[in-house]
Design an enzyme around this catalytic site. Structure first.
Site, mmCIF file in Angstrom:
data_model
loop_
_atom_site.group_PDB
_atom_site.id
_atom_site.type_symbol
_atom_site.label_atom_id
_atom_site.label_comp_id
_atom_site.label_asym_id
_atom_site.label_seq_id
_atom_site.Cartn_x
_atom_site.Cartn_y
_atom_site.Cartn_z
ATOM 1 C CE LYS A 12 51.754 41.763 44.265
ATOM 2 N NZ LYS A 12 50.625 41.492 43.348
ATOM 3 C CE1 TYR A 52 49.073 36.662 45.771
ATOM 4 C CE2 TYR A 52 51.198 36.031 44.881
ATOM 5 C CZ TYR A 52 50.324 37.006 45.319
ATOM 6 O OH TYR A 52 50.702 38.337 45.298
ATOM 7 C CG PHE A 60 47.124 34.471 36.409
ATOM 8 C CD1 PHE A 60 47.477 34.692 37.725
ATOM 9 C CD2 PHE A 60 45.785 34.560 36.059
ATOM 10 C CE1 PHE A 60 46.521 34.999 38.692
ATOM 11 C CE2 PHE A 60 44.813 34.861 37.021
ATOM 12 C CZ PHE A 60 45.192 35.082 38.335
ATOM 13 N NE ARG A 88 42.501 44.603 49.097
ATOM 14 C CZ ARG A 88 42.747 43.564 48.300
ATOM 15 N NH1 ARG A 88 43.905 42.893 48.391
ATOM 16 N NH2 ARG A 88 41.898 43.196 47.394
ATOM 17 C CB THR A 94 43.297 43.064 41.531
ATOM 18 O OG1 THR A 94 42.779 42.819 42.847
ATOM 19 C CG2 THR A 94 44.327 42.022 41.178
ATOM 20 N NE ARG A 105 47.620 46.365 43.394
ATOM 21 C CZ ARG A 105 46.909 45.413 44.003
ATOM 22 N NH1 ARG A 105 45.592 45.535 44.090
ATOM 23 N NH2 ARG A 105 47.497 44.344 44.489
ATOM 24 C CG ASN A 115 49.124 44.085 41.147
ATOM 25 O OD1 ASN A 115 50.083 43.565 41.707
ATOM 26 N ND2 ASN A 115 47.900 43.605 41.249
HETATM 27 P P1 IDP Z 1 44.992 41.363 45.139
HETATM 28 O O1 IDP Z 1 46.499 41.348 45.027
HETATM 29 O O2 IDP Z 1 44.411 42.689 44.750
HETATM 30 O O3 IDP Z 1 44.498 40.890 46.490
HETATM 31 P P2 IDP Z 1 44.265 38.727 44.049
HETATM 32 O O4 IDP Z 1 43.008 38.421 43.312
HETATM 33 O O5 IDP Z 1 44.438 38.175 45.423
HETATM 34 O O6 IDP Z 1 44.406 40.336 44.042
HETATM 35 O O7 IDP Z 1 45.470 38.266 43.129
HETATM 36 C C1 IDP Z 1 46.783 38.203 43.620
HETATM 37 C C2 IDP Z 1 47.736 38.707 42.568
HETATM 38 O O8 IDP Z 1 47.703 37.852 41.433
HETATM 39 C C3 IDP Z 1 47.412 40.099 41.994
HETATM 40 O O9 IDP Z 1 47.833 41.167 42.821
HETATM 41 C C4 IDP Z 1 48.173 40.056 40.684
HETATM 42 O O10 IDP Z 1 49.564 40.296 40.893
HETATM 43 C C5 IDP Z 1 47.976 38.603 40.255
HETATM 44 N N1 IDP Z 1 46.838 38.471 39.338
HETATM 45 C C6 IDP Z 1 45.520 38.530 39.654
HETATM 46 N N2 IDP Z 1 44.750 38.387 38.554
HETATM 47 C C7 IDP Z 1 45.610 38.239 37.524
HETATM 48 C C8 IDP Z 1 45.440 38.044 36.102
HETATM 49 O O11 IDP Z 1 44.330 37.987 35.576
HETATM 50 N N3 IDP Z 1 46.587 37.920 35.356
HETATM 51 C C9 IDP Z 1 47.837 37.964 35.901
HETATM 52 N N4 IDP Z 1 48.032 38.140 37.217
HETATM 53 C C10 IDP Z 1 46.952 38.286 38.032
HETATM 54 MG MG MG Z 2 44.579 39.025 47.329
#
Ligand code: IDP
Ligand code: MG
Length: 155
Positions: A12, A52, A60, A88, A94, A105, A115
């Site tokens: 990212k 997404y 967000f 993973r 996350t 992370r 992240n």
């Molecule tokens: P992942 O990347 O671990 O698979 P996902 O739930 O698919 O997690 O979410 C995608 C991305 O969205 C996360 O990696 C993070 O960058 C962002 N994200 C997830 N939850 C939040 C939040 O609560 N606040 C801000 N950004 C978030």
């Molecule tokens: Mg994901």
């Protein structure tokens, strides 16, 4: 015999800005994950709506998309036994503050959305995500002299 899989990773904009691309790629290499695709990708609003789509209802969502378009991202396809779940594990949870110490992370980040890494969450989404970002001609299979040590073939 474990399942040899391919999975999709995006490094990212925070990884690029913070000069962590090399460190993150090094950790994947150290784990024994083989890089079969690697390139810069300039993400678009449309690509992110699709990528997404499970987050469209989140507050967000718009800022996540904005963040992901701040710089090009590095797209990678990595191959290895159980590659989807193994990556993973190396990447961590996350929320970086809930991620186990020793994961990328946890070691290098503090908050979301920054992240550092996207990694496919299942073999099914890996197949879809690889096709989303890579053409067939951009993926390369090749032998490495270390394959037999990493994968245990022929030992
Ligand atoms: P992942 O990347 O671990 O698979 P996902 O739930 O698919 O997690 O979410 C995608 C991305 O969205 C996360 O990696 C993070 O960058 C962002 N994200 C997830 N939850 C939040 C939040 O609560 N606040 C801000 N950004 C978030
Ligand atoms: Mg994901």
């Amino acid at each position: 015999m474990p399942d040899k899989q391919q999975t999709l990773v995006l490094l990212k904009p925070d990884a690029l800005q913070r000069d962590l691309l090399g460190e993150i790629i090094r950790r994947f290499e150290m784990k024994g994950l083989k890089i079969v695709g690697l390139k810069f990708i300039r993400l678009t609003d449309e690509m992110l709506d699709e990528h997404y789509s499970h987050l469209t209802s989140k507050s967000f969502f718009a800022s996540l998309k904005q963040f992901m378009m701040q710089t090009p991202v590095v797209g990678m396809v990595l191959e290895g036994y159980d590659a989807v779940s193994e990556i993973r594990k190396v990447v961590g949870s996350t929320n970086p503050r809930e991620a186990d110490a020793g994961t990328i992370r946890a070691d290098f980040s503090m908050n979301m959305p920054s992240n550092l890494i996207h990694a496919s969450d299942s073999p099914e989404s890996a197949a879809v995500e690889i096709k989303r970002f890579f053409k067939d001609g951009e993926l390369f299979t090749y032998e490495k002299i270390t394959d037999r040590y990493i994968f245990g073939e022929g030992v």
